[in-house]
Enzyme design. Sequence first.
Site, short mmCIF file in Angstrom:
data_model
loop_
_atom_site.label_atom_id
_atom_site.label_comp_id
_atom_site.label_asym_id
_atom_site.label_seq_id
_atom_site.Cartn_x
_atom_site.Cartn_y
_atom_site.Cartn_z
CG ASP A 100 -13.20 31.72 11.13
OD1 ASP A 100 -13.72 31.38 10.05
OD2 ASP A 100 -12.23 31.15 11.63
CE LYS A 115 -13.60 37.65 5.89
NZ LYS A 115 -13.23 36.97 7.14
CB ALA A 131 -13.29 31.50 2.72
N GLY A 132 -15.27 30.01 4.64
CA GLY A 132 -16.64 29.56 4.79
C GLY A 132 -17.45 30.73 5.28
CG HIS A 133 -17.74 34.12 3.62
ND1 HIS A 133 -17.37 34.88 2.55
CD2 HIS A 133 -16.68 34.11 4.45
CE1 HIS A 133 -16.14 35.31 2.73
NE2 HIS A 133 -15.69 34.86 3.87
CB THR A 134 -22.26 31.21 8.23
OG1 THR A 134 -21.18 30.27 8.33
CG2 THR A 134 -23.56 30.53 8.62
NE ARG A 188 7.17 32.85 -13.01
CZ ARG A 188 8.46 33.13 -13.02
NH1 ARG A 188 8.93 33.94 -13.91
NH2 ARG A 188 9.25 32.60 -12.13
CD GLN A 246 -8.94 32.97 3.42
OE1 GLN A 246 -8.61 33.66 2.48
NE2 GLN A 246 -9.73 31.94 3.26
CB THR A 264 -4.41 31.87 3.81
OG1 THR A 264 -4.85 31.03 2.74
CG2 THR A 264 -4.73 33.33 3.52
NE ARG A 315 -9.10 23.34 11.02
CZ ARG A 315 -8.02 23.94 10.52
NH1 ARG A 315 -6.81 23.58 10.92
NH2 ARG A 315 -8.14 24.91 9.63
CB SER A 344 -23.25 41.62 14.10
OG SER A 344 -23.93 40.40 14.01
P1 IMP Z 1 -4.96 27.44 4.08
O1 IMP Z 1 -5.59 28.74 3.73
O2 IMP Z 1 -5.88 26.27 3.91
O3 IMP Z 1 -3.65 27.25 3.38
O4 IMP Z 1 -4.62 27.47 5.65
C1 IMP Z 1 -3.66 28.37 6.20
C2 IMP Z 1 -4.12 28.91 7.54
O5 IMP Z 1 -5.21 29.81 7.32
C3 IMP Z 1 -4.66 27.87 8.50
O6 IMP Z 1 -4.33 28.26 9.83
C4 IMP Z 1 -6.15 27.92 8.31
O7 IMP Z 1 -6.87 27.48 9.44
C5 IMP Z 1 -6.34 29.40 8.09
N1 IMP Z 1 -7.53 29.74 7.31
C6 IMP Z 1 -7.68 29.68 5.97
N2 IMP Z 1 -8.89 30.12 5.61
C7 IMP Z 1 -9.52 30.49 6.73
C8 IMP Z 1 -10.80 31.07 6.99
O8 IMP Z 1 -11.60 31.36 6.10
N3 IMP Z 1 -11.08 31.31 8.29
C9 IMP Z 1 -10.20 31.06 9.29
N4 IMP Z 1 -8.99 30.54 9.09
C10 IMP Z 1 -8.65 30.26 7.82
#
Ligand code: IMP
Length: 412
Positions: A19, A22, A45-48, A145, A206, A221, A285, A395
Amino acid sequence: MARQTNPSNIAVIGMEWGDEGKGKIVDFLAEKADIIARFNGGNNAGHTIEANNKKIVVHLVPSGVMYKNKLNIVGNGLVIDPKTLLQEIKNLDKNGIKISPQNLAISENAHVILPHHIAEDRQAGSRIGTTGRGIGPAYTDKAARIGLRMQDFIDDSIFKKRFGEEEFYREYKGYAEELKPFVNDTAGIINTAIDNNKKIIFEGAQGTLLDVDHGTYPFVTSSSATAGGACTGLGISPRKVQSVMGVCKAYKTRVGNGPFPTEITGAVGQKIQKIGREFGATTGRERRVGWFDALVGKYAVMVNGIDSIALTKLDVFTTIDKLKICVAYKHKGNILKDFTTSIKILQNCQPVYEELDGWWDDITKVRSYDRLPNNAKKYLRRIEELLKVPISIISVGPKREQTIVARSEFLV
Ligand code: IMP
């Protein structure tokens, strides 16, 4: 090692817990690039991206989609939920962004997230607060595997043999057919492009502290979010990555569980959370908010070999009276100057802060470094001093144009 200037390619890496912004930085850099290649993660992931009067959130498709005539690559390092990817492609289409094999290629070696991965993640993931998208279980199967690669998914003789008896088979066979035209030898495509001096952005998802090897394990992750992940996640030699740009926020945030030494819990934290709209792009969240942590910064610089930094959300600090930067951790009477991945220490240490004065002028319309308020410049300079890395991009708002290039020599 000397810093590479005027590179042909850049790996863009999150320096913290994801977050960092990126998506916006990759979109900004992508203007000059030929290829944007994502190398890890999945739809956790969520890229805005906000550009051309549109706000788009992408989870799997790389952040170069806002431009025409660029190739976006989904690398082998990803795990792909086919249903989500197809929804994303349709959603982009609705927004006037046409996706075709001309602008999107998916690695034949990326792994597929299936319904049982999601079910398992929702049951087991609460321990560390995962996004519940099946990411961990899909990577687990890959390492064990017993995973399903994209190339096996789109070959029905293989997919049917393995999953023909499952309830989801028919539905997913349809997805496989729809995705088939996009599946390609992406490592070959990227290496040819590198040899032809094409400009490429390697897009990380991430961040460093969520990396499965280098993060705050087990609160991480399941993929390699650090610069090394660009090589394994795309099939390129480390010698071909010319430069690394670290992306970090002016303050820190974290979603999910796990230690966060500089977390701000009081009113100031709530103010930053509100002004910074710190709610997850994937799950909605609330993000936990903290002061800048130079130990985290130096650690990210070290494990990624960062050449320059893109610092985001500086505008959120406007009207915050006193800004703190953590320069050490106090732990059981000792002063620690370097970051540690020991959860025990991180959970029981007290940050040692330096305090800097804030500023009151709106900076969202500033477009050159010189025009920033003096106190903002002092804050940036102190970060450069502590991390020993120049800040190349600042930014000052979510829109593409709300970007200050402080040192263009580090851009493609
Ligand atoms: P998972 O990647 O869904 O297995 O989550 C593992 C941990 O990584 C959790 O604490 C998630 O909130 C965090 N996480 C996974 N992807 C992101 C992201 O893109 N941004 C922020 N936190 C992430």
